[in-house]
Scaffold this motif. Structure first.
Motif, PDB file in Angstrom:
ATOM      1  N   VAL A  39     -35.803 -26.595  50.516  1.00  0.00           N
ATOM      2  CA  VAL A  39     -36.072 -27.171  51.838  1.00  0.00           C
ATOM      3  C   VAL A  39     -36.380 -28.663  51.726  1.00  0.00           C
ATOM      4  O   VAL A  39     -35.870 -29.473  52.516  1.00  0.00           O
ATOM      5  CB  VAL A  39     -37.225 -26.406  52.539  1.00  0.00           C
ATOM      6  N   CYS A  40     -37.190 -29.046  50.734  1.00  0.00           N
ATOM      7  CA  CYS A  40     -37.533 -30.467  50.558  1.00  0.00           C
ATOM      8  C   CYS A  40     -36.302 -31.304  50.246  1.00  0.00           C
ATOM      9  O   CYS A  40     -36.112 -32.380  50.818  1.00  0.00           O
ATOM     10  CB  CYS A  40     -38.572 -30.626  49.457  1.00  0.00           C
ATOM     11  N   VAL A  41     -35.462 -30.826  49.345  1.00  0.00           N
ATOM     12  CA  VAL A  41     -34.257 -31.579  48.992  1.00  0.00           C
ATOM     13  C   VAL A  41     -33.298 -31.636  50.180  1.00  0.00           C
ATOM     14  O   VAL A  41     -32.678 -32.670  50.435  1.00  0.00           O
ATOM     15  CB  VAL A  41     -33.587 -30.975  47.738  1.00  0.00           C
ATOM     16  N   SER A  42     -33.178 -30.547  50.925  1.00  0.00           N
ATOM     17  CA  SER A  42     -32.309 -30.553  52.103  1.00  0.00           C
ATOM     18  C   SER A  42     -32.790 -31.537  53.155  1.00  0.00           C
ATOM     19  O   SER A  42     -31.984 -32.267  53.751  1.00  0.00           O
ATOM     20  CB  SER A  42     -32.244 -29.154  52.716  1.00  0.00           C
ATOM     21  N   LEU A  43     -34.092 -31.581  53.380  1.00  0.00           N
ATOM     22  CA  LEU A  43     -34.631 -32.550  54.333  1.00  0.00           C
ATOM     23  C   LEU A  43     -34.438 -33.978  53.856  1.00  0.00           C
ATOM     24  O   LEU A  43     -34.173 -34.878  54.648  1.00  0.00           O
ATOM     25  CB  LEU A  43     -36.112 -32.280  54.578  1.00  0.00           C
ATOM     26  N   SER A  44     -34.562 -34.180  52.546  1.00  0.00           N
ATOM     27  CA  SER A  44     -34.382 -35.538  52.028  1.00  0.00           C
ATOM     28  C   SER A  44     -32.944 -36.011  52.194  1.00  0.00           C
ATOM     29  O   SER A  44     -32.699 -37.203  52.337  1.00  0.00           O
ATOM     30  CB  SER A  44     -34.784 -35.602  50.557  1.00  0.00           C
ATOM     31  N   LEU A  45     -32.000 -35.107  52.181  1.00  0.00           N
ATOM     32  CA  LEU A  45     -30.602 -35.481  52.411  1.00  0.00           C
ATOM     33  C   LEU A  45     -30.271 -35.565  53.894  1.00  0.00           C
ATOM     34  O   LEU A  45     -29.378 -36.306  54.293  1.00  0.00           O
ATOM     35  CB  LEU A  45     -29.671 -34.486  51.721  1.00  0.00           C
ATOM     36  N   ALA A  46     -30.989 -34.821  54.717  1.00  0.00           N
ATOM     37  CA  ALA A  46     -30.723 -34.845  56.153  1.00  0.00           C
ATOM     38  C   ALA A  46     -31.166 -36.158  56.793  1.00  0.00           C
ATOM     39  O   ALA A  46     -30.580 -36.580  57.792  1.00  0.00           O
ATOM     40  CB  ALA A  46     -31.432 -33.676  56.836  1.00  0.00           C
ATOM     41  N   ILE A  47     -32.173 -36.790  56.227  1.00  0.00           N
ATOM     42  CA  ILE A  47     -32.654 -38.050  56.807  1.00  0.00           C
ATOM     43  C   ILE A  47     -31.563 -39.119  56.796  1.00  0.00           C
ATOM     44  O   ILE A  47     -31.227 -39.667  57.840  1.00  0.00           O
ATOM     45  CB  ILE A  47     -33.944 -38.524  56.102  1.00  0.00           C
ATOM     46  N   PRO A  48     -30.967 -39.447  55.656  1.00  0.00           N
ATOM     47  CA  PRO A  48     -29.929 -40.483  55.721  1.00  0.00           C
ATOM     48  C   PRO A  48     -28.635 -40.021  56.380  1.00  0.00           C
ATOM     49  O   PRO A  48     -27.948 -40.819  57.009  1.00  0.00           O
ATOM     50  CB  PRO A  48     -29.689 -40.866  54.265  1.00  0.00           C
ATOM     51  N   PHE A  49     -28.294 -38.734  56.254  1.00  0.00           N
ATOM     52  CA  PHE A  49     -27.039 -38.261  56.831  1.00  0.00           C
ATOM     53  C   PHE A  49     -27.078 -38.223  58.348  1.00  0.00           C
ATOM     54  O   PHE A  49     -26.111 -38.581  59.012  1.00  0.00           O
ATOM     55  CB  PHE A  49     -26.687 -36.868  56.313  1.00  0.00           C
ATOM     56  N   ASN A  50     -28.180 -37.791  58.930  1.00  0.00           N
ATOM     57  CA  ASN A  50     -28.241 -37.597  60.378  1.00  0.00           C
ATOM     58  C   ASN A  50     -29.054 -38.661  61.097  1.00  0.00           C
ATOM     59  O   ASN A  50     -28.551 -39.331  61.989  1.00  0.00           O
ATOM     60  CB  ASN A  50     -28.839 -36.223  60.694  1.00  0.00           C
ATOM     61  N   VAL A  51     -30.279 -38.806  60.738  1.00  0.00           N
ATOM     62  CA  VAL A  51     -31.183 -39.680  61.491  1.00  0.00           C
ATOM     63  C   VAL A  51     -30.765 -41.140  61.355  1.00  0.00           C
ATOM     64  O   VAL A  51     -30.607 -41.850  62.338  1.00  0.00           O
ATOM     65  CB  VAL A  51     -32.632 -39.466  61.018  1.00  0.00           C
ATOM     66  N   LEU A  52     -30.596 -41.609  60.136  1.00  0.00           N
ATOM     67  CA  LEU A  52     -30.248 -43.021  59.934  1.00  0.00           C
ATOM     68  C   LEU A  52     -28.808 -43.319  60.335  1.00  0.00           C
ATOM     69  O   LEU A  52     -28.511 -44.412  60.760  1.00  0.00           O
ATOM     70  CB  LEU A  52     -30.484 -43.420  58.480  1.00  0.00           C
ATOM     71  N   GLY A  53     -27.922 -42.356  60.213  1.00  0.00           N
ATOM     72  CA  GLY A  53     -26.542 -42.575  60.595  1.00  0.00           C
ATOM     73  C   GLY A  53     -26.390 -42.836  62.082  1.00  0.00           C
ATOM     74  O   GLY A  53     -25.611 -43.671  62.510  1.00  0.00           O
ATOM     75  N   ARG A  54     -27.149 -42.127  62.901  1.00  0.00           N
ATOM     76  CA  ARG A  54     -27.074 -42.314  64.350  1.00  0.00           C
ATOM     77  C   ARG A  54     -27.724 -43.617  64.781  1.00  0.00           C
ATOM     78  O   ARG A  54     -27.267 -44.274  65.679  1.00  0.00           O
ATOM     79  CB  ARG A  54     -27.767 -41.150  65.052  1.00  0.00           C
TER      80      ARG A  54
END
Length: 59
Positions: A39-54
């Motif tokens: 879960v921690c690693v998935s969240l760490s990858l979701a931040i740049p892929f989704n939040v920062l990308g938008r």
């Protein structure tokens, strides 16, 4: 990519790797601890892929 979200994502990634490494030391809770690392690693990858990308897509 701004610095603060990058640091948060990197900290989550390193923490997730550390949780992976201690999963076999915790008797009786190995699967739960390992899943927490996933879960921690998935969240760490979701931040740049989704939040920062938008947020930076308008640049």
């Amino acid at each position: 990519m701004s610095v603060f979200p990058f640091l948060i994502a990197m900290a989550l990634f390193v923490f997730g790797m550390w949780v992976f490494s201690i999963a076999d030391v915790v008797p009786g809770f190995e699967a739960i601890v390992f899943f927490g690392g996933i879960v921690c690693v998935s969240l760490s990858l979701a931040i740049p892929f989704n939040v920062l990308g938008r947020r930076e897509s308008g640049v």
